[in-house]
Design an enzyme around this catalytic site. Structure first.
Site, short mmCIF file in Angstrom:
data_model
loop_
_atom_site.label_atom_id
_atom_site.label_comp_id
_atom_site.label_asym_id
_atom_site.label_seq_id
_atom_site.Cartn_x
_atom_site.Cartn_y
_atom_site.Cartn_z
N ASN A 163 86.26 -52.38 -12.18
CA ASN A 163 87.40 -51.55 -11.79
C ASN A 163 87.72 -50.68 -12.99
O ASN A 163 88.33 -51.12 -13.96
CB ASN A 163 88.58 -52.46 -11.43
CG ASN A 163 89.81 -51.66 -11.02
OD1 ASN A 163 89.82 -50.43 -11.10
ND2 ASN A 163 90.85 -52.36 -10.62
N ARG B 194 85.17 -50.63 -7.69
CA ARG B 194 86.36 -50.15 -6.99
C ARG B 194 86.42 -48.65 -7.17
O ARG B 194 86.43 -48.15 -8.30
CB ARG B 194 87.61 -50.79 -7.56
CG ARG B 194 88.86 -50.22 -6.95
CD ARG B 194 90.11 -50.86 -7.50
NE ARG B 194 91.27 -50.34 -6.81
CZ ARG B 194 92.35 -49.84 -7.42
NH1 ARG B 194 92.43 -49.83 -8.74
NH2 ARG B 194 93.35 -49.39 -6.72
N HIS C 227 95.24 -49.10 -1.75
CA HIS C 227 95.30 -50.58 -1.76
C HIS C 227 94.66 -51.16 -0.51
O HIS C 227 94.97 -52.28 -0.10
CB HIS C 227 96.75 -51.11 -1.82
CG HIS C 227 97.50 -50.80 -3.07
ND1 HIS C 227 98.86 -50.55 -3.07
CD2 HIS C 227 97.11 -50.72 -4.36
CE1 HIS C 227 99.26 -50.33 -4.31
NE2 HIS C 227 98.21 -50.43 -5.12
N ARG D 38 106.47 -44.86 -10.22
CA ARG D 38 106.39 -43.78 -9.23
C ARG D 38 107.55 -43.89 -8.25
O ARG D 38 107.97 -45.00 -7.91
CB ARG D 38 105.06 -43.89 -8.45
CG ARG D 38 103.85 -43.53 -9.28
CD ARG D 38 102.56 -43.86 -8.54
NE ARG D 38 101.90 -45.01 -9.12
CZ ARG D 38 100.93 -45.70 -8.53
NH1 ARG D 38 100.49 -45.37 -7.35
NH2 ARG D 38 100.37 -46.73 -9.14
N GLU E 15 91.40 -58.65 -4.92
CA GLU E 15 90.58 -57.47 -4.64
C GLU E 15 89.17 -57.63 -5.19
O GLU E 15 88.21 -57.16 -4.59
CB GLU E 15 91.26 -56.23 -5.25
CG GLU E 15 92.51 -55.85 -4.46
CD GLU E 15 93.44 -54.91 -5.20
OE1 GLU E 15 94.13 -55.39 -6.13
OE2 GLU E 15 93.47 -53.73 -4.88
#
Ligand code: AMP
Length: 403
Positions: free
Chosen positions: A13, A94, A183, A244, A387
């Site tokens: 990742n 990823r 996601h 965010r 993940e």
């Protein structure tokens, strides 16, 4: 040739200045080693490698992703595993943005790398870093199949009404403007685990998943397929996140440009790095936020209230879109670890069949679990996301199908 890593998948990742990695068995889910390379491109780079129950840390300048990955391979060698000579089954990457092009895990060749690069306009912070990780891994493990697993893929088939922004249709089409969602690997994995925990076929279930980490997103899933999600063209939309803002009046952007005289890059940085919980309270880690609230900090309290307000807004929207829900699942750093957030997000909803059992919710349990009373019509669950395992399994599947 050593055979120590046979059947194992290396998951990478790759972020703009970091690489997270795991070497694991996709079938048993046993992790052989994992670690993080941090501050790539800066003078104070570092790698932290975990293997055989031990942690090794090395600090040195790390010029780029290839140097970083080479260091990862050195760490594996130093802890008894030669990734180059052993038979790693696949590398799973990823990749954040698959655009309209990629909607399933994809075996990487030159044209796939080019296509991921071309999608950088949609994810300027992420896709170039993903490509750097892919190119480095292809260089270091030339004979090993590499598979891209896209964060957007699960949401590729969102219904038109959910994925379309109400702006000029030609402009939107010309610039790839639609809701993509992110996601996705986590939402797919967690909703599958939730169905398994309930002993039900995912095809029978209406689910809402809240992935609440530093980034945060919600999804509404009917019969195993998403019908809506909170993130959009970019990962800025939707829930309030660590740094965010989530949903905003779009008029705020030109207003900031005119009144605060910020240019577009400054606004982009403001929205990606200095908004959300951090913008409101000064901290982006939820544990620090909790400490500030406990100390009576009113701006921290407001940040928390805004966060919960937004969660409940999405919950209400998705309840209606689905026409009722069977399971609500919390995952990721905050979702898995904050009983307070879970309780506040679902407070006073017994009339909708939604209840949280306080004892189950606050129990010191880290596994996948129920936190609703057994008799409640809606199952409320906590399911740790994974993940890396989902990416390893996807990569393994693609390689098995294509070789
Ligand atoms: P993630 O992006 O999934 O790694 O999640 C990161 C977020 O999880 C950060 O905001 C952390 O503060 C939060 N987090 C981690 N552990 C806890 C905890 N015990 N309680 C509340 N938040 C936590």
């Amino acid at each position: 040739m050593g055979r120590g890593a046979e059947g194992l998948v290396l998951v990478i990742n790759s972020g703009s200045s970091s690489i997270k990695y795991q070497l694991l068995d996709p079938e048993s889910s046993v992790v052989a080693a994992y670690g993080t390379v941090e501050r790539i491109g800066e003078d104070d780079g570092a790698i932290e490698h975990h293997a055989h129950g031990e942690t090794t840390v090395r600090c040195r300048p790390i010029a780029d992703h290839t140097t970083g990955l080479r260091l990862v391979f050195d760490m594996f060698s130093a802890t008894g595993r030669d990734l180059v000579r052993e038979d790693v089954r696949a590398v799973g990457h990823r990749v954040v943005h698959g655009g309209e092009v990629f909607y399933r895990p994809t075996l990487i060749d030159d044209s796939v790398v080019d296509a991921i690069s071309e999608l950088s306009a949609l994810a300027p912070l992420h896709n170039p870093a993903n490509v750097a990780g892919i190119e480095s891994a292809r260089e270091l493990l030339p004979g090993v199949p590499q598979v891209a697993v896209f964060d957007t893929a699960f949401f590729h088939s969102l219904p038109d009404a959910a994925k379309t922004y109400a702006i000029d249709a030609e402009l939107a089409a010309a610039h790839g403007i639609r809701k993509y969602g992110f996601h996705g690997t986590s939402h797919e994995y967690v909703s599958g685990r939730a169905a398994a925990l309930l002993g039900r076929d995912p095809a029978e279930l209406n689910q809402i998943v809240f992935h609440l980490g530093n980034g945060a997103s919600a999804s509404a899933i009917r019969g195993g397929r998403p019908i809506d999600t909170s993130m959009g063209l970019t990962p800025l939309e939707g829930l309030v996140m660590g740094t965010r803002p989530g949903d905003l009046d779009p008029g705020i952007v030109p207003h900031l440009a005119r009144s605060a005289r910020l240019d577009i890059d400054q606004i982009d940085a403001l929205l990606n790095r200095d908004s959300g919980i951090k913008g409101l309270s000064g901290v982006n880690d939820f544990r620090e936020l909790q400490r500030l609230i406990d100390g009576g900090d009113r701006t921290a309290r407001l940040a928390y209230d805004v966060y919960i307000h937004r969660l409940r807004r999405y919950l209400g929207a998705y309840l209606v879109e689905l026409g009722g829900v069977d399971a609500i699942t919390f995952t990721a750093g905050v979702g898995e670890n904050s009983p307070q957030v879970r309780a506040d997000a679902l407070a006073n909803l017994a009339r909708f069949g939604i209840e949280v059992d306080q004892t189950a919710n606050t129990a010191n349990d880290r596994g996948a679990r129920h936190i609703s009373p057994p008799e409640a019509p809606v199952a409320v669950l906590v399911v740790p996301t994974n993940e890396e395992l989902a990416i390893a399994r996807a990569a393994h599947r693609v390689v098995a199908e294509t070789t």
